[in-house]
Motif scaffolding. Structure first.
Motif, mmCIF file in Angstrom:
data_model
loop_
_atom_site.group_PDB
_atom_site.id
_atom_site.type_symbol
_atom_site.label_atom_id
_atom_site.label_comp_id
_atom_site.label_asym_id
_atom_site.label_seq_id
_atom_site.Cartn_x
_atom_site.Cartn_y
_atom_site.Cartn_z
ATOM 1 N N UNK A 54 0.818 -1.190 0.034
ATOM 2 C CA UNK A 54 -0.083 0.212 -0.144
ATOM 3 C C UNK A 54 0.932 1.202 0.134
ATOM 4 N N UNK A 55 0.427 2.443 -0.355
ATOM 5 C CA UNK A 55 0.997 3.574 -0.452
ATOM 6 C C UNK A 55 1.268 4.143 0.944
ATOM 7 N N UNK A 61 7.100 3.247 6.910
ATOM 8 C CA UNK A 61 6.239 2.420 5.915
ATOM 9 C C UNK A 61 4.710 2.426 6.675
ATOM 10 N N UNK A 62 4.578 3.665 6.983
ATOM 11 C CA UNK A 62 3.058 3.828 7.787
ATOM 12 C C UNK A 62 2.043 3.776 6.700
ATOM 13 N N UNK A 63 1.261 3.045 6.154
ATOM 14 C CA UNK A 63 0.261 3.190 4.987
ATOM 15 C C UNK A 63 -0.440 4.562 5.115
ATOM 16 N N UNK A 64 -1.146 5.100 4.140
ATOM 17 C CA UNK A 64 -1.992 6.088 3.956
ATOM 18 C C UNK A 64 -3.334 5.820 4.459
ATOM 19 N N UNK A 137 -7.470 3.175 -6.201
ATOM 20 C CA UNK A 137 -7.839 3.768 -4.835
ATOM 21 C C UNK A 137 -6.570 4.440 -3.960
ATOM 22 N N UNK A 138 -5.409 3.529 -4.135
ATOM 23 C CA UNK A 138 -4.275 4.061 -3.465
ATOM 24 C C UNK A 138 -3.577 5.377 -4.082
ATOM 25 N N UNK A 139 -3.711 5.543 -5.490
ATOM 26 C CA UNK A 139 -3.247 6.592 -6.009
ATOM 27 C C UNK A 139 -4.061 7.908 -5.775
ATOM 28 N N UNK A 140 -5.323 7.485 -5.661
ATOM 29 C CA UNK A 140 -6.272 8.944 -5.109
ATOM 30 C C UNK A 140 -5.736 9.131 -3.914
ATOM 31 N N UNK A 186 8.409 15.582 3.982
ATOM 32 C CA UNK A 186 7.276 14.419 4.103
ATOM 33 C C UNK A 186 6.558 14.508 2.887
ATOM 34 N N UNK A 187 6.470 15.435 1.877
ATOM 35 C CA UNK A 187 5.913 15.128 0.803
ATOM 36 C C UNK A 187 6.912 14.213 -0.318
ATOM 37 N N UNK A 188 8.018 14.516 -0.386
ATOM 38 C CA UNK A 188 9.146 13.870 -1.181
ATOM 39 C C UNK A 188 9.200 12.396 -0.809
ATOM 40 N N UNK A 189 8.909 12.107 0.709
ATOM 41 C CA UNK A 189 8.894 10.646 1.185
ATOM 42 C C UNK A 189 8.007 9.723 0.701
ATOM 43 N N UNK A 190 6.625 10.360 0.161
ATOM 44 C CA UNK A 190 5.569 9.660 0.170
ATOM 45 C C UNK A 190 5.653 8.637 -1.029
ATOM 46 N N UNK A 191 5.268 7.527 -0.730
ATOM 47 C CA UNK A 191 5.479 6.332 -1.633
ATOM 48 C C UNK A 191 4.265 5.657 -2.233
ATOM 49 N N UNK A 192 4.181 5.537 -3.504
ATOM 50 C CA UNK A 192 2.991 5.140 -4.247
ATOM 51 C C UNK A 192 2.809 3.423 -3.677
ATOM 52 N N UNK A 193 1.567 2.989 -4.146
ATOM 53 C CA UNK A 193 1.528 1.661 -4.024
ATOM 54 C C UNK A 193 2.136 0.808 -5.083
#
Length: 222
Positions: A54-55, A61-64, A137-140, A186-193
């Motif tokens: 998951x993203x 690695x806390x999921x959104x 869903x995760x991309x959203x 924080x924005x740079x560290x966001x990881x997509x699914x």
């Protein structure tokens, strides 16, 4: 007396067994042959597993979104949708079962089906459709999170601009600049699914072993 009644009952039972020995033999033979035929003819089943991460926020690695929420969507929304689509296209219900799980302490969603190799392509297409719904869903969620961070940074820009025009605001200015830097990080560290596997086939077959089937068939027949 009571003992004689028991003796008579046992004698009668033995007589019934002798009289019907052919029927008992036929029943035994039927179960044995059925089990033997199943053991020889039943196709081997394999487990097919898909895995998606998951993203996440990139920090620990806390999921959104809580994995439990994703599992609920899979079970109650997306799987029924995929089953309806399959019914419309193939004219029949899904020939496989699909289960979902979240390994403890991870941001992973595991999709599992059991099927023989003749249904491998169907399993793959069903898993792909389900994983695609997870990805959308995760991309959203990822987009919403980024937009929220950007709005917060825009607000901070206005605050920083006001502080720069004021006097004796150096300490507050440093705090706001640092806060903005944290948001940018924080924005740079966001990881997509990420899809890690689609319908990966297990090396070993599953289900009762052929020897076990034969033994059970013989036991039931006996």
């Amino acid at each position: 007396n009571h003992g004689e009644q028991n003796d008579i009952t046992l004698v009668d039972l033995a007589a019934v067994l002798v009289q019907n020995r052919i029927a008992f033999f036929l029943v035994f033979a039927l179960f044995a042959v059925s089990g033997f035929a199943y053991a020889l003819l039943a196709p081997d089943k394999h487990q097919y597993a898909s895995l998606v991460q998951l993203a996440s926020d990139g920090v620990g690695q806390t999921p959104l979104e809580a994995p439990a929420a994703t599992l609920a969507s899979l079970e109650n929304r997306w799987l029924p949708d995929v089953a309806d689509d399959y019914l419309d296209s193939a004219g029949e219900k899904l020939p496989i079962e699909v289960t979902f799980s979240n390994p403890n302490g991870t941001a992973l969603i595991r999709v599992v089906s059991e099927a023989d190799r003749d249904d491998a392509e169907t399993v793959e297409s069903i898993h792909e459709a389900l994983i695609e719904k997870v990805q959308v869903s995760q991309a959203g969620l990822l987009t919403e999170t980024k937009m929220a961070l950007e709005r917060e940074m825009e607000s901070l820009d206005k605050v920083i601009e006001g502080l720069q025009a004021g006097r004796n605001t150096s300490q507050a200015l440093v705090q706001m600049v640092q806060r903005k830097a944290n948001l940018e990080s924080k924005a740079d560290r966001l990881q997509s699914a990420q899809t890690l596997a689609i319908a990966r086939e297990s090396q070993e077959t599953i289900g009762p072993r052929r020897v076990v089937v034969l033994v059970l068939a013989a036991g039931v027949g006996a």
